[in-house]
Scaffold this active site. Structure first.
Site, PDB file in Angstrom:
ATOM      1  N   GLU A 102       0.848  -1.207   0.000  1.00  0.00           N
ATOM      2  CA  GLU A 102       0.000   0.000   0.000  1.00  0.00           C
ATOM      3  C   GLU A 102       0.878   1.249   0.000  1.00  0.00           C
ATOM      4  O   GLU A 102       2.005   1.223   0.498  1.00  0.00           O
ATOM      5  CB  GLU A 102      -0.856   0.019   1.273  1.00  0.00           C
ATOM      6  CG  GLU A 102      -2.322  -0.288   1.069  1.00  0.00           C
ATOM      7  CD  GLU A 102      -3.113   0.765   0.311  1.00  0.00           C
ATOM      8  OE1 GLU A 102      -2.583   1.467  -0.548  1.00  0.00           O
ATOM      9  OE2 GLU A 102      -4.322   0.871   0.590  1.00  0.00           O
ATOM     10  N   ASP A 103       0.338   2.331  -0.532  1.00  0.00           N
ATOM     11  CA  ASP A 103       1.053   3.610  -0.464  1.00  0.00           C
ATOM     12  C   ASP A 103       0.921   4.216   0.932  1.00  0.00           C
ATOM     13  O   ASP A 103       1.891   4.646   1.536  1.00  0.00           O
ATOM     14  CB  ASP A 103       0.528   4.585  -1.533  1.00  0.00           C
ATOM     15  CG  ASP A 103      -1.002   4.729  -1.529  1.00  0.00           C
ATOM     16  OD1 ASP A 103      -1.698   4.006  -0.783  1.00  0.00           O
ATOM     17  OD2 ASP A 103      -1.509   5.570  -2.291  1.00  0.00           O
ATOM     18  N   ASP A 106      -4.317   5.214   6.274  1.00  0.00           N
ATOM     19  CA  ASP A 106      -4.836   6.407   6.955  1.00  0.00           C
ATOM     20  C   ASP A 106      -5.747   5.920   8.094  1.00  0.00           C
ATOM     21  O   ASP A 106      -5.269   5.621   9.187  1.00  0.00           O
ATOM     22  CB  ASP A 106      -5.568   7.233   5.890  1.00  0.00           C
ATOM     23  CG  ASP A 106      -6.125   8.552   6.384  1.00  0.00           C
ATOM     24  OD1 ASP A 106      -5.915   8.890   7.554  1.00  0.00           O
ATOM     25  OD2 ASP A 106      -6.783   9.255   5.597  1.00  0.00           O
ATOM     26  N   PHE A 155      -2.521  15.799   4.910  1.00  0.00           N
ATOM     27  CA  PHE A 155      -2.622  15.287   3.551  1.00  0.00           C
ATOM     28  C   PHE A 155      -1.273  15.400   2.825  1.00  0.00           C
ATOM     29  O   PHE A 155      -0.610  16.430   2.888  1.00  0.00           O
ATOM     30  CB  PHE A 155      -3.686  16.063   2.774  1.00  0.00           C
ATOM     31  CG  PHE A 155      -4.032  15.436   1.467  1.00  0.00           C
ATOM     32  CD1 PHE A 155      -4.861  14.323   1.410  1.00  0.00           C
ATOM     33  CD2 PHE A 155      -3.508  15.939   0.288  1.00  0.00           C
ATOM     34  CE1 PHE A 155      -5.168  13.728   0.197  1.00  0.00           C
ATOM     35  CE2 PHE A 155      -3.821  15.353  -0.933  1.00  0.00           C
ATOM     36  CZ  PHE A 155      -4.652  14.247  -0.978  1.00  0.00           C
ATOM     37  N   ARG A 168       1.301  12.668  -8.755  1.00  0.00           N
ATOM     38  CA  ARG A 168       1.840  11.312  -8.614  1.00  0.00           C
ATOM     39  C   ARG A 168       3.278  11.192  -9.106  1.00  0.00           C
ATOM     40  O   ARG A 168       4.027  10.326  -8.674  1.00  0.00           O
ATOM     41  CB  ARG A 168       0.994  10.306  -9.403  1.00  0.00           C
ATOM     42  CG  ARG A 168      -0.415  10.131  -8.888  1.00  0.00           C
ATOM     43  CD  ARG A 168      -1.022   8.883  -9.513  1.00  0.00           C
ATOM     44  NE  ARG A 168      -2.471   8.833  -9.403  1.00  0.00           N
ATOM     45  CZ  ARG A 168      -3.126   8.384  -8.328  1.00  0.00           C
ATOM     46  NH1 ARG A 168      -2.466   7.974  -7.277  1.00  0.00           N
ATOM     47  NH2 ARG A 168      -4.451   8.348  -8.318  1.00  0.00           N
TER      48      ARG A 168
HETATM   49  P1  5GP Z   1      -7.795   4.481   4.628  1.00  0.00           P
HETATM   50  O1  5GP Z   1      -8.815   3.523   4.125  1.00  0.00           O
HETATM   51  O2  5GP Z   1      -6.649   3.816   5.371  1.00  0.00           O
HETATM   52  O3  5GP Z   1      -8.410   5.596   5.425  1.00  0.00           O
HETATM   53  O4  5GP Z   1      -7.194   5.239   3.372  1.00  0.00           O
HETATM   54  C1  5GP Z   1      -6.329   4.596   2.509  1.00  0.00           C
HETATM   55  C2  5GP Z   1      -6.297   5.283   1.169  1.00  0.00           C
HETATM   56  O5  5GP Z   1      -6.649   6.650   1.275  1.00  0.00           O
HETATM   57  C3  5GP Z   1      -4.897   5.262   0.575  1.00  0.00           C
HETATM   58  O6  5GP Z   1      -4.666   4.114  -0.191  1.00  0.00           O
HETATM   59  C4  5GP Z   1      -4.885   6.525  -0.244  1.00  0.00           C
HETATM   60  O7  5GP Z   1      -5.394   6.270  -1.527  1.00  0.00           O
HETATM   61  C5  5GP Z   1      -5.830   7.454   0.473  1.00  0.00           C
HETATM   62  N1  5GP Z   1      -5.130   8.446   1.330  1.00  0.00           N
HETATM   63  C6  5GP Z   1      -5.114   8.505   2.667  1.00  0.00           C
HETATM   64  N2  5GP Z   1      -4.400   9.547   3.113  1.00  0.00           N
HETATM   65  C7  5GP Z   1      -3.918  10.176   2.013  1.00  0.00           C
HETATM   66  C8  5GP Z   1      -3.075  11.330   1.816  1.00  0.00           C
HETATM   67  O8  5GP Z   1      -2.597  12.005   2.749  1.00  0.00           O
HETATM   68  N3  5GP Z   1      -2.797  11.643   0.532  1.00  0.00           N
HETATM   69  C9  5GP Z   1      -3.289  10.948  -0.532  1.00  0.00           C
HETATM   70  N4  5GP Z   1      -2.935  11.367  -1.736  1.00  0.00           N
HETATM   71  N5  5GP Z   1      -4.081   9.866  -0.387  1.00  0.00           N
HETATM   72  C10 5GP Z   1      -4.385   9.486   0.870  1.00  0.00           C
END
Ligand code: 5GP
Length: 177
Positions: A102-103, A106, A155, A168
């Site tokens: 995963e990138d 959050d 963010f 990106r």
């Molecule tokens: P989660 O389900 O853990 O809340 O969110 C995961 C996804 O939210 C990540 O794979 C990503 O696509 C997006 N995401 C969460 N935080 C950020 C952020 O700070 N920047 C960006 N560009 N995407 C985020």
């Protein structure tokens, strides 16, 4: 420290390219050591993880496979929370040693909702490698096995991560000002 503009927002450098690359090499070394002789299958989650997955994969010193899947999209600057089913998973995971790539994690909702679907296929093991983790934002319990950087709840864009489709291609990771 550089300030850039993506769409209507300003971002400043948070993780420089050398810092990101050095950490990814360390993660690849750890994974290579942990998975000696086990031929893991990396499942990288698109779109955000494509750069991390490529850099991590090329530093591995063990035999390994990789495939890419797509889940829910993240619109604007707030997690939509709509996790759709994966697109593109052709491999049968039965008996495989899976590492999800995963990138960023959050709230943890995306993986928390998606992992049971993979576990259903009975892989031999399943671990998670994420480049970034906003540990303050976590709402859904997740066991993260390989974490590049624990970052504040702000963010970020760059190195595969976007803000409404842009950013990106940046080699560094930038934080919202
Ligand atoms: P989660 O389900 O853990 O809340 O969110 C995961 C996804 O939210 C990540 O794979 C990503 O696509 C997006 N995401 C969460 N935080 C950020 C952020 O700070 N920047 C960006 N560009 N995407 C985020």
């Amino acid at each position: 420290m550089a300030t850039i503009k993506v769409h209507d927002k300003f971002f400043e450098t948070y993780l420089p390219e050398e810092v990101i690359q050095k950490r990814i090499k360390e993660l690849a070394d750890t994974i290579s050591n942990d998975y000696k002789g086990r031929k893991p299958l990396f499942i990288a989650i698109l779109n955000g993880s494509f750069m991390f997955a490529a850099d991590l994969f090329k530093h591995l010193t063990i035999e390994a496979e990789i495939c890419f899947i797509k889940l829910a999209s993240y619109k604007g600057m707030k997690s939509s929370g709509n996790v759709v089913t994966s697109i593109g998973l052709e491999d049968d995971l039965f008996g495989k040693e899976v590492i999800i790539v995963e990138d960023i994690v959050d709230t943890g909702k995306t993986l928390h909702n998606f992992l049971p679907k993979l576990e259903h296929q009975q892989p031999k093991s399943m671990k998670i490698a994420t480049l970034l983790h906003k540990s303050e934002a976590i709402e859904y319990p997740l066991n993260l096995d390989y974490v590049g950087f624990d970052i504040p709840n702000k963010f970020v864009v760059g190195y595969g991560l976007d803000y409404d489709g842009l950013g990106r291609n940046l080699k560094e990771i930038y934080q919202l000002v």
